[in-house]
Design an enzyme around this catalytic site. Structure first.
Site, PDB file in Angstrom:
ATOM      1  N   HIS A  73      43.978 -25.645   8.641  1.00 57.44           N
ATOM      2  CA  HIS A  73      44.598 -26.370   7.526  1.00 57.44           C
ATOM      3  C   HIS A  73      43.573 -27.263   6.832  1.00 57.44           C
ATOM      4  O   HIS A  73      43.014 -28.159   7.450  1.00 57.44           O
ATOM      5  CB  HIS A  73      45.764 -27.222   8.046  1.00 57.44           C
ATOM      6  CG  HIS A  73      47.000 -26.420   8.321  1.00 57.44           C
ATOM      7  ND1 HIS A  73      48.246 -26.972   8.418  1.00 57.44           N
ATOM      8  CD2 HIS A  73      47.167 -25.086   8.490  1.00 57.44           C
ATOM      9  CE1 HIS A  73      49.136 -26.018   8.641  1.00 57.44           C
ATOM     10  NE2 HIS A  73      48.498 -24.868   8.702  1.00 57.44           N
ATOM     11  N   TYR A 201      54.236 -34.898   5.733  1.00 58.83           N
ATOM     12  CA  TYR A 201      54.673 -36.178   6.302  1.00 58.83           C
ATOM     13  C   TYR A 201      55.491 -36.862   5.223  1.00 58.83           C
ATOM     14  O   TYR A 201      54.947 -37.188   4.163  1.00 58.83           O
ATOM     15  CB  TYR A 201      53.475 -37.053   6.674  1.00 58.83           C
ATOM     16  CG  TYR A 201      52.634 -36.529   7.822  1.00 58.83           C
ATOM     17  CD1 TYR A 201      51.627 -35.584   7.613  1.00 58.83           C
ATOM     18  CD2 TYR A 201      52.831 -36.995   9.118  1.00 58.83           C
ATOM     19  CE1 TYR A 201      50.852 -35.115   8.664  1.00 58.83           C
ATOM     20  CE2 TYR A 201      52.053 -36.531  10.183  1.00 58.83           C
ATOM     21  CZ  TYR A 201      51.068 -35.594   9.939  1.00 58.83           C
ATOM     22  OH  TYR A 201      50.302 -35.130  10.984  1.00 58.83           O
ATOM     23  N   PRO A 293      52.866 -40.331  17.634  1.00 58.77           N
ATOM     24  CA  PRO A 293      52.325 -39.024  17.253  1.00 58.77           C
ATOM     25  C   PRO A 293      52.033 -38.850  15.760  1.00 58.77           C
ATOM     26  O   PRO A 293      51.467 -37.828  15.352  1.00 58.77           O
ATOM     27  CB  PRO A 293      53.411 -38.032  17.699  1.00 58.77           C
ATOM     28  CG  PRO A 293      54.643 -38.839  17.881  1.00 58.77           C
ATOM     29  CD  PRO A 293      54.225 -40.239  18.177  1.00 58.77           C
ATOM     30  N   LYS A 297      46.949 -37.802  17.162  1.00 60.22           N
ATOM     31  CA  LYS A 297      45.712 -38.204  17.851  1.00 60.22           C
ATOM     32  C   LYS A 297      45.745 -38.092  19.377  1.00 60.22           C
ATOM     33  O   LYS A 297      44.689 -38.062  20.020  1.00 60.22           O
ATOM     34  CB  LYS A 297      45.363 -39.660  17.496  1.00 60.22           C
ATOM     35  CG  LYS A 297      44.934 -39.858  16.074  1.00 60.22           C
ATOM     36  CD  LYS A 297      43.555 -39.288  15.837  1.00 60.22           C
ATOM     37  CE  LYS A 297      43.261 -39.075  14.369  1.00 60.22           C
ATOM     38  NZ  LYS A 297      42.833 -37.735  14.028  1.00 60.22           N
ATOM     39  N   TYR A 384      42.021 -38.814   9.873  1.00 59.44           N
ATOM     40  CA  TYR A 384      42.904 -37.702  10.260  1.00 59.44           C
ATOM     41  C   TYR A 384      42.098 -36.543  10.857  1.00 59.44           C
ATOM     42  O   TYR A 384      42.505 -35.960  11.867  1.00 59.44           O
ATOM     43  CB  TYR A 384      43.722 -37.229   9.048  1.00 59.44           C
ATOM     44  CG  TYR A 384      44.859 -36.313   9.435  1.00 59.44           C
ATOM     45  CD1 TYR A 384      46.088 -36.821   9.851  1.00 59.44           C
ATOM     46  CD2 TYR A 384      44.706 -34.926   9.412  1.00 59.44           C
ATOM     47  CE1 TYR A 384      47.129 -35.993  10.226  1.00 59.44           C
ATOM     48  CE2 TYR A 384      45.744 -34.082   9.787  1.00 59.44           C
ATOM     49  CZ  TYR A 384      46.954 -34.626  10.191  1.00 59.44           C
ATOM     50  OH  TYR A 384      47.982 -33.800  10.572  1.00 59.44           O
TER      51      TYR A 384
HETATM   52  P1  FAD Z   1      49.850 -35.343  29.993  1.00 61.00           P
HETATM   53  O1  FAD Z   1      49.938 -34.202  29.054  1.00 61.00           O
HETATM   54  O2  FAD Z   1      50.984 -36.307  30.063  1.00 61.00           O
HETATM   55  O3  FAD Z   1      49.575 -34.751  31.443  1.00 61.00           O
HETATM   56  C1  FAD Z   1      49.678 -35.532  32.632  1.00 61.00           C
HETATM   57  C2  FAD Z   1      49.970 -34.621  33.808  1.00 61.00           C
HETATM   58  O4  FAD Z   1      49.951 -35.377  35.005  1.00 61.00           O
HETATM   59  C3  FAD Z   1      51.349 -33.991  33.712  1.00 61.00           C
HETATM   60  O5  FAD Z   1      51.255 -32.591  33.896  1.00 61.00           O
HETATM   61  C4  FAD Z   1      52.149 -34.675  34.819  1.00 61.00           C
HETATM   62  O6  FAD Z   1      53.140 -33.828  35.369  1.00 61.00           O
HETATM   63  C5  FAD Z   1      51.048 -34.997  35.813  1.00 61.00           C
HETATM   64  N1  FAD Z   1      51.385 -36.110  36.704  1.00 61.00           N
HETATM   65  C6  FAD Z   1      52.019 -37.269  36.406  1.00 61.00           C
HETATM   66  N2  FAD Z   1      52.140 -38.047  37.503  1.00 61.00           N
HETATM   67  C7  FAD Z   1      51.556 -37.381  38.515  1.00 61.00           C
HETATM   68  C8  FAD Z   1      51.368 -37.672  39.885  1.00 61.00           C
HETATM   69  N3  FAD Z   1      51.811 -38.813  40.422  1.00 61.00           N
HETATM   70  N4  FAD Z   1      50.732 -36.759  40.659  1.00 61.00           N
HETATM   71  C9  FAD Z   1      50.281 -35.593  40.130  1.00 61.00           C
HETATM   72  N5  FAD Z   1      50.432 -35.266  38.831  1.00 61.00           N
HETATM   73  C10 FAD Z   1      51.063 -36.152  38.025  1.00 61.00           C
HETATM   74  N6  FAD Z   1      48.782 -35.365  20.258  1.00 61.00           N
HETATM   75  C11 FAD Z   1      47.957 -34.834  19.306  1.00 61.00           C
HETATM   76  O7  FAD Z   1      46.732 -34.947  19.448  1.00 61.00           O
HETATM   77  N7  FAD Z   1      48.428 -34.146  18.221  1.00 61.00           N
HETATM   78  C12 FAD Z   1      49.760 -33.988  18.011  1.00 61.00           C
HETATM   79  O8  FAD Z   1      50.131 -33.331  17.050  1.00 61.00           O
HETATM   80  C13 FAD Z   1      50.667 -34.594  18.966  1.00 61.00           C
HETATM   81  N8  FAD Z   1      51.997 -34.476  18.821  1.00 61.00           N
HETATM   82  C14 FAD Z   1      52.826 -34.971  19.782  1.00 61.00           C
HETATM   83  C15 FAD Z   1      54.174 -34.813  19.602  1.00 61.00           C
HETATM   84  C16 FAD Z   1      55.052 -35.323  20.551  1.00 61.00           C
HETATM   85  C17 FAD Z   1      56.540 -35.163  20.334  1.00 61.00           C
HETATM   86  C18 FAD Z   1      54.550 -35.983  21.735  1.00 61.00           C
HETATM   87  C19 FAD Z   1      55.505 -36.505  22.789  1.00 61.00           C
HETATM   88  C20 FAD Z   1      53.195 -36.115  21.923  1.00 61.00           C
HETATM   89  C21 FAD Z   1      52.325 -35.630  20.958  1.00 61.00           C
HETATM   90  N9  FAD Z   1      50.949 -35.766  21.098  1.00 61.00           N
HETATM   91  C22 FAD Z   1      50.118 -35.272  20.120  1.00 61.00           C
HETATM   92  C23 FAD Z   1      50.380 -36.443  22.269  1.00 61.00           C
HETATM   93  C24 FAD Z   1      49.872 -35.466  23.350  1.00 61.00           C
HETATM   94  O9  FAD Z   1      50.876 -34.541  23.686  1.00 61.00           O
HETATM   95  C25 FAD Z   1      49.405 -36.242  24.590  1.00 61.00           C
HETATM   96  O10 FAD Z   1      48.540 -37.262  24.197  1.00 61.00           O
HETATM   97  C26 FAD Z   1      48.708 -35.337  25.634  1.00 61.00           C
HETATM   98  O11 FAD Z   1      49.662 -34.551  26.309  1.00 61.00           O
HETATM   99  C27 FAD Z   1      47.917 -36.152  26.662  1.00 61.00           C
HETATM  100  O12 FAD Z   1      47.401 -35.306  27.662  1.00 61.00           O
HETATM  101  P2  FAD Z   1      47.140 -35.827  29.132  1.00 61.00           P
HETATM  102  O13 FAD Z   1      46.579 -34.662  29.869  1.00 61.00           O
HETATM  103  O14 FAD Z   1      46.372 -37.079  29.097  1.00 61.00           O
HETATM  104  O15 FAD Z   1      48.571 -36.232  29.703  1.00 61.00           O
HETATM  105  C1  PHB Z   2      53.286 -31.053  15.874  1.00 61.82           C
HETATM  106  O1  PHB Z   2      53.112 -29.971  15.285  1.00 61.82           O
HETATM  107  O2  PHB Z   2      53.909 -31.119  16.948  1.00 61.82           O
HETATM  108  C2  PHB Z   2      52.761 -32.301  15.270  1.00 61.82           C
HETATM  109  C3  PHB Z   2      51.967 -32.226  14.143  1.00 61.82           C
HETATM  110  C4  PHB Z   2      51.464 -33.377  13.571  1.00 61.82           C
HETATM  111  C5  PHB Z   2      51.761 -34.604  14.117  1.00 61.82           C
HETATM  112  C6  PHB Z   2      52.547 -34.679  15.270  1.00 61.82           C
HETATM  113  C7  PHB Z   2      53.054 -33.530  15.845  1.00 61.82           C
HETATM  114  O3  PHB Z   2      51.284 -35.728  13.532  1.00 61.82           O
END
Ligand code: FAD
Ligand code: PHB
Length: 398
Positions: A73, A201, A293, A297, A384
């Site tokens: 994009h 957005y 979100p 980021k 962004y």
């Molecule tokens: P997580 O994905 O939370 O992974 C943590 C892992 O640790 C999980 O699998 C969990 O089960 C495990 N765990 C937890 N506790 C324990 C324990 N005690 N023992 C063993 N394992 C454990 N980010 C973007 O960059 N772009 C986007 O467009 C975006 N959109 C989003 C939309 C939504 C609706 C949401 C909710 C989030 C969005 N995010 C986005 C954020 C992104 O999804 C998270 O920042 C990302 O998942 C972080 O990754 P992580 O590996 O740090 O944590």
């Molecule tokens: C998504 O596609 O899930 C998404 C895209 C952009 C955002 C957040 C979530 O800023």
């Protein structure tokens, strides 16, 4: 007792990516994940990748399907005051972003790790970490009905906001900063063509809306909603109706609706813990910081932390010097706080915080200014597409 160099807690994007990058550097590691493989693979979350995240996934040798299936994009739209304005990311910064689901990244990484014979344990329960302020940390966990113990050089806390690692640090050793927003995001996935080829957005007096996608046939849509609203209050028909109302009319008219295949509500918060290291424990991704979100980021910050930590650990194992691992927190946090600021700013610009019409007029004035100023648009676009890694260029030239 089993031994490894790095024990990684959590198999989300940060844990899996760190495991793969360390493996490619010849650094032994074990990943412990509380949930099942199916549960982790099914969690629908992020969708937008900065080019820096694409680059690190390529470096991790998991970029093949990403390059084939991603949607590149060059811009996105801002909807407000009944109109739509295109932010030309490519024209303003020379860079684009990639739309590719977090579920797909997790799948690609899990497959790569398993193919390489990784010590990756799903369903690892009751993880407890110890000795993080000594040279020999340990991890205890239950797996396959037995208690296991692991000794290691370092622990990587990749276990998200609710994980065990951050909570194992003495409270006085870390400072946390938090802002909770008075609303959430209601998200749905549906197998219908996206309403637009690029993300929208939308600021609307009824509340924020976001149109995103996963492919030319799969749409991802979000609506700002109340924190206490139950999912049952949002049957598909009500969701589509509300989404249409919050989009610029010429966009809303072309919305194609269908049955949702997933629907969930996520609360919004900003959170940072400082420092991101305590003794021999490092925190990565959502375990250390959360952003709303709106700026897309969270996943990108998680990938940046994994990139930074694997470089620091590789330097340590190559030279014996702790210089890089000692700077891990400082270098990550500089970039983290800028993403926290951007995500907060974009959220306050686009969401409804109160019934106060004065606040909405201020948002419209700022959107009008932003879309009329190349300087303001460039600043937004730079944030962004993703800020550079490491020292900011201006700091380097001084
Ligand atoms: P997580 O994905 O939370 O992974 C943590 C892992 O640790 C999980 O699998 C969990 O089960 C495990 N765990 C937890 N506790 C324990 C324990 N005690 N023992 C063993 N394992 C454990 N980010 C973007 O960059 N772009 C986007 O467009 C975006 N959109 C989003 C939309 C939504 C609706 C949401 C909710 C989030 C969005 N995010 C986005 C954020 C992104 O999804 C998270 O920042 C990302 O998942 C972080 O990754 P992580 O590996 O740090 O944590
Ligand atoms: C998504 O596609 O899930 C998404 C895209 C952009 C955002 C957040 C979530 O800023």
């Amino acid at each position: 007792m089993a031994r490894t160099q790095v024990a990684i807690i959590g198999a989300g994007p940060s844990g899996l990516l760190l495991s793969q990058l360390l493996h490619l550097q010849g650094i032994d590691n074990v990943v412990l994940e509380r949930q099942s493989r199916e549960h982790v693979a099914g969690r629908i979350r992020a969708g937008v990748l900065e080019q820096g995240s694409v680059d690190v996934l390529l470096q991790a040798q998991v970029g093949e399907r990403l390059l084939n299936e991603r949607l590149v994009h060059d811009g996105f739209a801002l909807g407000f005051a009944g109109r739509s304005f295109r932010v030309d990311l490519k024209g303003l910064t020379g860079e684009a972003v990639s739309v590719y689901g977090q579920t797909e990244i997790t799948k690609d990484l899990t497959e790569a790790r398993i193919a390489a014979g990784a010590k990756l344990f799903f369903d690892a329960r009751d993880v407890a970490i110890g000795g993080i302020d000594t040279a020999h940390p340990t991890v205890r966990y239950a797996h396959g009905g037995r208690t296991q113990e692991l000794s290691c050089d370092f622990i990587a806390g990749c276990d998200g906001y609710h994980g065990v690692c951050r909570r194992s640090v003495p409270a006085q050793a870390m400072q946390s900063f938090e802002r909770i927003y008075p609303f959430g995001w209601l998200g749905i996935m549906a197998d219908v063509p996206p309403v637009s080829q690029e993300l929208i957005y939308s600021n609307h007096e009824r509340g924020f809306a976001l149109c995103s996608m996963r492919s030319a046939r799969r749409s991802r849509y979000y609506l700002q909603c109340g924190l206490d609203e139950p999912l049952e209050a949002w049957p598909d028909a009500r969701f589509w109706d509300e989404l249409r109302r919050r989009l610029p009319p010429q966009v809303g008219e072309t919305l194609i609706t269908g049955a949702s295949i997933e629907k969930s509500i996520a609360p919004l918060r900003s959170f940072v813990v400082e420092p991101m290291k305590f003794g021999r424990l490092f925190l990565l991704g959502d375990a250390a910081h959360i952003v709303p979100p709106t700026g897309a980021k969270g996943l990108n910050l998680a990938a940046a932390d994994a990139r930074m930590l694997h470089q620091a650990l590789a330097h340590y194992y190559r030279t014996g010097s702790t210089e890089s691992i000692d700077r891990y927190s400082e270098l990550c946090l500089r970039r983290v706080w800028k993403a926290v600021r951007f995500s907060w700013w974009f959220t306050t610009l686009t969401h409804k915080f109160s019934e106060d019409p004065f606040s909405h007029r201020l948002q419209l004035a700022e959107l009008d200014y932003l879309t009329g100023s190349r300087a303001a648009l460039t600043s937004m676009a730079e944030n962004y597409v993703g800020l550079p890694f490491g020292e900011p260029p201006l700091a380097r030239s001084r």
